[in-house]
Design an enzyme around this catalytic site. Structure first.
Site, mmCIF file in Angstrom:
data_model
loop_
_atom_site.group_PDB
_atom_site.id
_atom_site.type_symbol
_atom_site.label_atom_id
_atom_site.label_comp_id
_atom_site.label_asym_id
_atom_site.label_seq_id
_atom_site.Cartn_x
_atom_site.Cartn_y
_atom_site.Cartn_z
ATOM 1 N N HIS A 259 32.812 67.135 54.702
ATOM 2 C CA HIS A 259 33.411 65.795 54.732
ATOM 3 C C HIS A 259 32.343 64.711 54.721
ATOM 4 O O HIS A 259 31.270 64.849 55.312
ATOM 5 C CB HIS A 259 34.362 65.629 55.915
ATOM 6 C CG HIS A 259 33.748 65.752 57.279
ATOM 7 N ND1 HIS A 259 33.144 64.711 57.918
ATOM 8 C CD2 HIS A 259 33.685 66.809 58.138
ATOM 9 C CE1 HIS A 259 32.726 65.096 59.117
ATOM 10 N NE2 HIS A 259 33.033 66.366 59.278
ATOM 11 N N ASP B 89 32.593 61.431 55.781
ATOM 12 C CA ASP B 89 32.542 60.440 56.852
ATOM 13 C C ASP B 89 31.806 60.963 58.068
ATOM 14 O O ASP B 89 31.642 62.176 58.250
ATOM 15 C CB ASP B 89 33.943 59.998 57.242
ATOM 16 C CG ASP B 89 34.794 61.147 57.781
ATOM 17 O OD1 ASP B 89 34.774 62.224 57.161
ATOM 18 O OD2 ASP B 89 35.472 60.969 58.813
ATOM 19 N N GLU C 150 37.661 62.815 57.688
ATOM 20 C CA GLU C 150 37.922 64.002 58.505
ATOM 21 C C GLU C 150 37.979 63.656 59.981
ATOM 22 O O GLU C 150 38.802 64.186 60.731
ATOM 23 C CB GLU C 150 36.833 65.055 58.257
ATOM 24 C CG GLU C 150 37.099 66.405 58.881
ATOM 25 C CD GLU C 150 36.498 66.578 60.269
ATOM 26 O OE1 GLU C 150 36.736 67.628 60.898
ATOM 27 O OE2 GLU C 150 35.785 65.653 60.739
ATOM 28 N N HIS D 176 29.241 63.568 67.895
ATOM 29 C CA HIS D 176 30.168 62.490 68.265
ATOM 30 C C HIS D 176 29.600 61.607 69.364
ATOM 31 O O HIS D 176 30.340 60.812 69.956
ATOM 32 C CB HIS D 176 31.552 63.016 68.665
ATOM 33 C CG HIS D 176 32.279 63.724 67.571
ATOM 34 N ND1 HIS D 176 33.616 64.078 67.667
ATOM 35 C CD2 HIS D 176 31.873 64.150 66.358
ATOM 36 C CE1 HIS D 176 33.997 64.686 66.560
ATOM 37 N NE2 HIS D 176 32.944 64.755 65.752
#
Length: 487
Positions: free
Chosen positions: A77, A79, A146, A459
């Site tokens: 993905h 992003d 995603e 993250h």
């Protein structure tokens, strides 16, 4: 960005990662990276196109001698999660990531690194560009969004892809081969409240919770990490009952798939209770810090007198219900899998709490590898919030990926891993949301597998990618491509 990144081995991988990380690509703002990937594919003279949702597909024919192998879909993905430290000045929509080398790790200065899933995308780009890597026919599928909804995978129509095997390169431990993952659903609770004028004798305070590790709300949910929203609610709850504290604003957490690291609340306390409030909160703060001393040694909880007292606050009746509902709402692991050892089956992350100007919004991401359990927890959360008068929306539901232990490509990867590393890999299912389960709804006969290099702290601004592991990953990918089964 340091030139030392481009000098890392394997250069083919790290140079493409450096190129990619120079392009802004936060979730839902992927326009620049979509054009970047299309330009890249066209520059190689390869068939390059977008689908209706703006996923990008690039096709490359098999190299000589590999035409009789099954066609492979390489998938990642585009992003990235856009998280930064509170004191970092950075615009994810206009700036490239500022990377540096720290021992065996590549890091970013004050922001997420984007190795999730940038290293997978970079590997795909390097393979497409290569002239000396043997491989079968390839379809490189670059999905969008995603991290905040799986939008690209959910809207990829059947019939576009021709490949029989899909290699998803979006996991974060290099000794693991993933054959299953959790699905998810967003639980969003909203309501309005009546704003009251602040009493004349009130004193304003700002409560800050910060210094938490944060992390991936799927992969890290079992680690006992602190959730800033739950900690803040605990602080507010105690002071509300004892000192009549009233809330003016709360701003807690950020992204639905990130464990909240910070929360800030603006409150008032009656002037007569001001000194007692500060004094009596200290044992509570001490208790919370002591509970998290092992998992969150850098936790900071500050209560400071505000320079300007808020003019308006939440009415007490609504406030009591809000604090009790957040207290009751489950956060963390809900159920462990009975079928796979040490696998979290179902969990919830209370990701975002916003209170401002008469409106409240609470956002949760509920995950589970079992659909019925996912909705069981979602309904439990809905019930907790509806009892307080919230409107609750369940949205963005996506399925998990059911493990297939009879997978042909799994046998190939296990054999190669054992040969290269003299040990068996861990064949696992993960609690993160991989796109394989979603893609499988329109491509049910496609044989899917997921693997990747070691990435820690995804993250969060502590995200880092192992250099040594990237070398292991690259070697693994190249041999997999040479050993794709015959048609």
């Amino acid at each position: 960005m340091s030139q030392e990144i481009r000098n890392l081995e394997p250069k083919a991988l790290w140079n493409k990662f450096a190129d990619l990380n120079a392009v802004p690509r936060p979730s839902k703002k992927e326009e620049k990276v979509i054009e970047f990937i299309k330009k890249f594919g066209n520059s190689l003279g390869l068939e390059t196109f977008e689908d209706e949702i703006r996923n990008v597909i690039i096709r490359k024919p098999a190299t000589v001698g590999m035409e009789n192998r099954k066609a492979v879909v390489l998938q990642g993905h585009l992003d990235m999660v856009h998280q930064k430290n509170a004191d970092t000045v950075f615009d994810f929509e206009t700036q490239g990531i500022d990377m540096y080398v720290d021992g065996d790790w590549v890091r970013a200065r004050g922001t997420t690194l984007g190795a999730d899933n940038g290293l997978g995308v970079a590997a795909m780009m390097a393979i497409l560009e290569s002239k000396d890597i043997p491989h079968p026919a390839i379809e490189a599928l670059f999905t969008i969004d995603e991290e905040t909804g799986m939008t690209g995978a959910l809207n990829l129509k059947g019939g576009i892809l021709k490949g029989e095997i899909l290699l998803n390169m979006d996991t974060e431990e290099d000794d693991e081969i993933d054959i299953g993952c959790a699905g998810g659903i967003d639980v969003t609770a909203t309501r309005e409240y009546f704003e009251e004028e602040t009493p004349e004798d009130a004193v304003g305070y700002t409560i800050t919770v910060k210094g938490l590790n944060g992390g991936h709300s799927g992969m890290d949910i079992h680690k006992g990490l602190g959730n800033a929203n739950k900690i803040m609610n605990r602080l507010l709850f105690g002071a509300f009952e004892n000192f009549g504290l009233q809330i003016a604003e709360i701003n807690g957490g950020s992204l639905r798939n990130a464990i909240p690291r910070e929360s800030v609340a603006k409150v008032i306390v009656a002037g007569m209770y001001s000194e007692a409030y500060i004094f009596d909160m200290q044992p509570i703060i001490k208790d919370i810090k002591n509970e998290y001393k092992t998992t969150e040694p850098n936790l900071v909880i500050e209560i400071t007198k505000s320079e300007v007292t808020p003019e308006m606050v939440m009415d007490l009746g609504t406030q009591e219900g809000v604090l009790r509902s957040i207290y009751a709402a489950h956060n963390g692991v809900y159920r462990m899998s009975a079928d796979m050892e040490d696998l979290v089956e179902t969990s919830n992350n209370i990701a975002r709490v916003i209170v401002k100007e008469g409106e409240i919004s609470i956002g949760c991401l509920t995950r589970s590898s079992v659909e019925s359990s996912k909705f069981d927890l979602a309904n439990a959360l809905r019930s907790a919030f509806e009892l307080c008068g919230f409107q609750v929306e369940l949205s963005g539901s996506y399925p998990g990926w059911t493990p297939n232990v009879q997978s042909e490509i799994l046998d190939v990867l296990v054999h190669i891993y054992e040969k290269q590393n003299n040990e068996k890999p861990k064949v696992v299912a993960c609690h993160a949301g991989l796109e394989c389960g979603i893609l499988g709804t329109n491509y049910p006969d496609m044989d899917m597998i997921s693997f990747g290099p070691t990435i820690h702290g995804a993250h969060s601004p502590d995200e880092r990618a192992s250099i040594k592991s990237s070398q292991k990953f690259w070697k693994f990918v190249l041999e997999i491509l040479q050993n794709i089964p015959l048609k």
